[in-house]
Motif scaffolding. Sequence first.
Motif, PDB file in Angstrom:
ATOM      1  N   ALA A 156       0.777  -1.234   0.031  1.00  0.00           N
ATOM      2  CA  ALA A 156      -0.059  -0.090   0.001  1.00  0.00           C
ATOM      3  C   ALA A 156       0.978   1.200   0.077  1.00  0.00           C
ATOM      4  O   ALA A 156       0.318   2.361  -0.292  1.00  0.00           O
ATOM      5  N   ALA A 157       2.159   1.204   0.283  1.00  0.00           N
ATOM      6  CA  ALA A 157       2.929   2.195   0.201  1.00  0.00           C
ATOM      7  C   ALA A 157       3.888   2.375  -0.774  1.00  0.00           C
ATOM      8  O   ALA A 157       4.454   3.509  -1.117  1.00  0.00           O
ATOM      9  N   ASN A 180       2.737 -10.051  -6.583  1.00  0.00           N
ATOM     10  CA  ASN A 180       1.273 -10.473  -6.664  1.00  0.00           C
ATOM     11  C   ASN A 180       0.534  -9.308  -6.069  1.00  0.00           C
ATOM     12  O   ASN A 180      -0.629  -9.151  -6.625  1.00  0.00           O
ATOM     13  N   GLN A 181       1.095  -8.864  -5.020  1.00  0.00           N
ATOM     14  CA  GLN A 181       0.377  -7.757  -4.123  1.00  0.00           C
ATOM     15  C   GLN A 181       0.269  -6.489  -5.058  1.00  0.00           C
ATOM     16  O   GLN A 181      -0.837  -5.865  -5.110  1.00  0.00           O
ATOM     17  N   THR A 223      -5.004  -4.402  -0.447  1.00  0.00           N
ATOM     18  CA  THR A 223      -4.022  -5.295   0.243  1.00  0.00           C
ATOM     19  C   THR A 223      -4.254  -5.025   1.761  1.00  0.00           C
ATOM     20  O   THR A 223      -4.797  -4.140   2.187  1.00  0.00           O
ATOM     21  N   TYR A 224      -4.045  -6.252   2.538  1.00  0.00           N
ATOM     22  CA  TYR A 224      -3.880  -5.915   4.023  1.00  0.00           C
ATOM     23  C   TYR A 224      -2.770  -7.081   4.580  1.00  0.00           C
ATOM     24  O   TYR A 224      -2.113  -7.570   4.029  1.00  0.00           O
ATOM     25  N   VAL A 252      -3.433 -10.088  -0.854  1.00  0.00           N
ATOM     26  CA  VAL A 252      -4.547  -9.348  -1.716  1.00  0.00           C
ATOM     27  C   VAL A 252      -5.851  -9.605  -1.004  1.00  0.00           C
ATOM     28  O   VAL A 252      -6.291 -10.757  -0.856  1.00  0.00           O
ATOM     29  N   LYS A 253      -6.796  -8.812  -1.001  1.00  0.00           N
ATOM     30  CA  LYS A 253      -8.205  -8.915  -0.172  1.00  0.00           C
ATOM     31  C   LYS A 253      -8.954  -8.952  -1.498  1.00  0.00           C
ATOM     32  O   LYS A 253      -9.098  -8.011  -2.204  1.00  0.00           O
ATOM     33  N   TRP A 254      -9.701 -10.248  -1.305  1.00  0.00           N
ATOM     34  CA  TRP A 254     -10.841 -10.366  -2.429  1.00  0.00           C
ATOM     35  C   TRP A 254     -12.161  -9.479  -2.028  1.00  0.00           C
ATOM     36  O   TRP A 254     -12.151  -9.534  -0.786  1.00  0.00           O
ATOM     37  N   PRO A 255     -12.806  -8.890  -2.810  1.00  0.00           N
ATOM     38  CA  PRO A 255     -14.041  -8.071  -2.573  1.00  0.00           C
ATOM     39  C   PRO A 255     -15.036  -9.083  -1.682  1.00  0.00           C
ATOM     40  O   PRO A 255     -15.164  -9.929  -2.013  1.00  0.00           O
TER      41      PRO A 255
END
Length: 398
Positions: A250-251, A276-277, A287-288, A320-323
């Motif tokens: 995220a950065a 991948n991220q 992402t988390y 990766v965060k899936w919706p």
Amino acid sequence: MPQHAPADRQQVAHPAILVLEDGRTFRGDSYGAPGETFGEAVFTTGMTGYQETLTDPSYHRQVVVMTAPHVGNTGINDEDPESDRIWVAGYVVRDPARVASNWRSQRTLDDELVAHSVVGISGIDTRALTRHLRERGAMRVGISSVETDPEALLKRVLASEPMKGAQLSGEVSTSEPYVVAARNLPEGTKPFVVAALDLGIKANTPRMMSERGMEVHVLPATSSLEDVLAVGGESGPDGLFFSNGPGDPAATTGQIDLLRAALERDLPYFGICFGNQLFGRALGLDTYKLKYGHRGINQPVMDRTTGKVEVTTHNHGFAVKWPDDLDRDQAFASPYGDVTVSHVCLNDDVVEGLELRRPDGSLRAFSVQYHPESAAGPRDASYLFDRFAQLMTERTGA
């Protein structure tokens, strides 16, 4: 012949302490270089492959806890490093080997840690420490053989930089481009030319691509789209690869912009781990930070495109965060096409791979959240390099 650690290090125990940011304290003996170090405490479940772990740039600014109790018995050699230095911020073991006994060993692990100024601690209950990190999550930590007061060390731990928000790929990347030549090419055929962005690349990754007839141009993490398109001359590269690496996705902004521009040009893409991220974020996914991450060489993953289960090598603290409004069988509509989950971790259902397809259903880009180069680790996932070659074959018509 087996090589022995220096006698003074075997016989003289220097006290050391480890303090987590929540105040939990462990006392043991200094291992490796004397001094003090700080980082994010993480654990890895691999029972072997410690040399590859230590030299993996993805462990930059992390203090690695070995869950295997006996470490260092095969010593250190000059063939297995995945980079030119040890990257871990600190090292935690329960029972370091007194003797390195292996025909390939050239020196002891203890000596290698000292040579690279890596501060460690031994003789602590690593099982208790691992259980604590599983329950409380990865957190900042300090190790010191010069400080005896846990409260004083805790203050410095709390003042140290957290992993969340850290942009680190530039600190571990190559400063100059270099080329790994293609091998095993049939006579009269041209190699695929790959632009590989070094975000913390391991040495075996371009080697695995080279063995499949790819000419790999490894580029610094700060490379621009123009730098990528210049690879391969006027025709440009046949494919783009993003490597593993440390830090918070995220950065990161520059590499995501580069990847989006490459997708707009329909350049075949393959990313692993950090790649991948960044692929997920480039497609519009979030992402988390995982509670304690995946690290080791025994992580079970299912390839949902084939139904095959593979045992894989992992080192990641983000995913990766899936919706929430989509299940794993539904596609996510990105600006570049439909995105699907190609791989999942069978331990906790974390997304371990993504595929991007064109409207006609053909594959244009993909990524996985683990290490198919398998250094160290099983070779179950090496087929992904063949999949990348096939992707470039379909695009070029070669």
